[in-house]
Design a protein around this motif. Structure first.
Motif, PDB file in Angstrom:
ATOM      1  N   UNK A  60       4.325  -2.818   5.063  1.00  0.00           N
ATOM      2  CA  UNK A  60       4.631  -2.609   6.478  1.00  0.00           C
ATOM      3  C   UNK A  60       3.846  -1.433   7.044  1.00  0.00           C
ATOM      4  N   UNK A  61       3.672  -0.388   6.244  1.00  0.00           N
ATOM      5  CA  UNK A  61       2.911   0.771   6.694  1.00  0.00           C
ATOM      6  C   UNK A  61       1.450   0.399   6.937  1.00  0.00           C
ATOM      7  N   UNK A  62       0.881  -0.396   6.046  1.00  0.00           N
ATOM      8  CA  UNK A  62      -0.510  -0.827   6.217  1.00  0.00           C
ATOM      9  C   UNK A  62      -0.648  -1.666   7.479  1.00  0.00           C
ATOM     10  N   UNK A  63       0.314  -2.528   7.742  1.00  0.00           N
ATOM     11  CA  UNK A  63       0.291  -3.317   8.977  1.00  0.00           C
ATOM     12  C   UNK A  63       0.320  -2.402  10.197  1.00  0.00           C
ATOM     13  N   UNK A  64       1.146  -1.370  10.148  1.00  0.00           N
ATOM     14  CA  UNK A  64       1.242  -0.449  11.281  1.00  0.00           C
ATOM     15  C   UNK A  64      -0.043   0.353  11.460  1.00  0.00           C
ATOM     16  N   UNK A  65      -0.631   0.806  10.361  1.00  0.00           N
ATOM     17  CA  UNK A  65      -1.876   1.556  10.444  1.00  0.00           C
ATOM     18  C   UNK A  65      -3.009   0.678  10.969  1.00  0.00           C
ATOM     19  N   UNK A  66      -3.043  -0.576  10.516  1.00  0.00           N
ATOM     20  CA  UNK A  66      -4.070  -1.502  10.989  1.00  0.00           C
ATOM     21  C   UNK A  66      -3.903  -1.765  12.481  1.00  0.00           C
ATOM     22  N   UNK A  67      -2.664  -1.920  12.924  1.00  0.00           N
ATOM     23  CA  UNK A  67      -2.408  -2.144  14.354  1.00  0.00           C
ATOM     24  C   UNK A  67      -2.837  -0.941  15.178  1.00  0.00           C
ATOM     25  N   UNK A 117      -4.735  -2.934 -13.266  1.00  0.00           N
ATOM     26  CA  UNK A 117      -3.432  -3.601 -13.271  1.00  0.00           C
ATOM     27  C   UNK A 117      -2.773  -3.697 -11.919  1.00  0.00           C
ATOM     28  N   UNK A 118      -3.368  -3.093 -10.889  1.00  0.00           N
ATOM     29  CA  UNK A 118      -2.751  -3.101  -9.560  1.00  0.00           C
ATOM     30  C   UNK A 118      -3.442  -4.052  -8.593  1.00  0.00           C
ATOM     31  N   UNK A 119      -4.175  -5.040  -9.113  1.00  0.00           N
ATOM     32  CA  UNK A 119      -4.894  -5.951  -8.237  1.00  0.00           C
ATOM     33  C   UNK A 119      -3.952  -6.806  -7.396  1.00  0.00           C
ATOM     34  N   UNK A 120      -2.795  -7.147  -7.945  1.00  0.00           N
ATOM     35  CA  UNK A 120      -1.833  -7.944  -7.170  1.00  0.00           C
ATOM     36  C   UNK A 120      -1.367  -7.156  -5.951  1.00  0.00           C
ATOM     37  N   UNK A 121      -1.044  -5.876  -6.157  1.00  0.00           N
ATOM     38  CA  UNK A 121      -0.636  -5.028  -5.035  1.00  0.00           C
ATOM     39  C   UNK A 121      -1.783  -4.867  -4.050  1.00  0.00           C
ATOM     40  N   UNK A 122      -3.005  -4.705  -4.557  1.00  0.00           N
ATOM     41  CA  UNK A 122      -4.178  -4.574  -3.683  1.00  0.00           C
ATOM     42  C   UNK A 122      -4.321  -5.803  -2.783  1.00  0.00           C
ATOM     43  N   UNK A 123      -4.228  -6.981  -3.369  1.00  0.00           N
ATOM     44  CA  UNK A 123      -4.397  -8.202  -2.578  1.00  0.00           C
ATOM     45  C   UNK A 123      -3.238  -8.378  -1.582  1.00  0.00           C
ATOM     46  N   UNK A 124      -2.061  -7.932  -1.953  1.00  0.00           N
ATOM     47  CA  UNK A 124      -0.926  -8.009  -1.034  1.00  0.00           C
ATOM     48  C   UNK A 124      -1.156  -7.099   0.168  1.00  0.00           C
ATOM     49  N   UNK A 125      -1.651  -5.905  -0.078  1.00  0.00           N
ATOM     50  CA  UNK A 125      -1.913  -4.961   1.003  1.00  0.00           C
ATOM     51  C   UNK A 125      -3.091  -5.428   1.846  1.00  0.00           C
ATOM     52  N   UNK A 126      -4.102  -5.976   1.189  1.00  0.00           N
ATOM     53  CA  UNK A 126      -5.252  -6.516   1.912  1.00  0.00           C
ATOM     54  C   UNK A 126      -4.815  -7.635   2.849  1.00  0.00           C
ATOM     55  N   UNK A 127      -3.891  -8.470   2.388  1.00  0.00           N
ATOM     56  CA  UNK A 127      -3.381  -9.566   3.222  1.00  0.00           C
ATOM     57  C   UNK A 127      -2.628  -9.032   4.434  1.00  0.00           C
ATOM     58  N   UNK A 128      -1.888  -7.932   4.249  1.00  0.00           N
ATOM     59  CA  UNK A 128      -1.148  -7.336   5.370  1.00  0.00           C
ATOM     60  C   UNK A 128      -2.106  -6.830   6.445  1.00  0.00           C
TER      61      UNK A 128
END
Length: 234
Positions: A60-67, A117-128
């Motif tokens: 949610x924070x990444x979405x807000x920063x992107x906005x 090991x954090x690629x899943x989190x990376x892709x989730x944040x990238x998607x946001x």
């Protein structure tokens, strides 16, 4: 003294304010859910009313920063006198400038996202982030279609494809993280810039443009990113 009841959106915003302050100051990994609760002045139940996990807070924070970043580009996105290619190149140039400026304070998040090991989190944040940026990029591409400048069948698919190229920099950015502040910084910058230049050619091909039409990267950008990563966070 009666407990102050705040609107749900205000409480959620305060949680994100706390997350931004703590993630930037301490780093994502060193911030716990309890830290967020205490900083925001919420109960544990209040936290889980808004978010199911710390990862969801980050999303949610990444979405807000992107906005917020896209709001700073409003003049580029809505300026009436720009043709599509000029608008796209100005958009990309301003976005690069903002990334360089934001890198030092974002280092704590980068350190987490680019750990093994954090690629899943990376892709989730990238998607946001993509969810915010993609519709705006699609508007620029659709303008290019209407001007018969961009040869693409679907502006939204083209925008998503271009943004997905960012995931291809994962290995090079991770290498840059490790090289920042070391003797390997120059070679890491060269590698990252080479990847970005190749992606620029791909973007030209996606849009049906001559090679070099899209200013996807500029000399010194990769090195500026690495230098920013080497700086201590505030």
């Amino acid at each position: 003294m009666a407990r102050q009841i705040k609107p749900a959106e205000q409480r959620r915003g305060e949680l994100l304010d706390s997350a931004q302050a703590l993630f930037f100051e301490r780093g994502y990994d060193k911030t716990t859910v309890n830290d967020l609760i205490q900083h925001a002045g919420l109960s544990k139940g209040g936290f889980y009313h808004h978010f199911s996990s710390k990862e969801e807070v980050l999303e949610a924070l990444v979405e807000r920063l992107a906005s917020a970043s896209m709001a700073e580009l409003k003049d580029v996105l809505e300026g009436p006198d720009l043709d599509a290619l000029t608008r796209l190149n100005t958009f990309l140039s301003r976005a690069r400038q903002m990334k360089v400026e934001q890198i030092p304070q974002m280092r704590g998040l980068f350190e987490t996202l680019f750990q093994p090991g954090n690629q899943v989190l990376y892709h989730r944040i990238n998607a946001a982030s993509m969810a915010v940026v993609s519709p705006l990029l699609a508007r620029i591409i659709e303008q290019g279609r209407q001007e018969d400048r961009f040869d693409v069948p679907d502006a939204h698919l083209a925008a998503e494809t271009i943004l997905h190229l960012g995931a291809a920099t994962y290995r090079s950015v991770a290498k840059a993280m490790n090289a920042a502040g070391t003797d390997e910084a120059d070679s890491a910058a060269d590698e990252l810039e080479q990847v970005l230049r190749f992606q620029g050619v791909v973007v030209d091909r996606i849009l049906g443009l001559a090679d070099g039409s899209v200013d996807y990267v500029e000399a010194g950008f990769a090195r500026a990113i690495i230098d920013g990563l080497a700086e201590p966070r505030n």
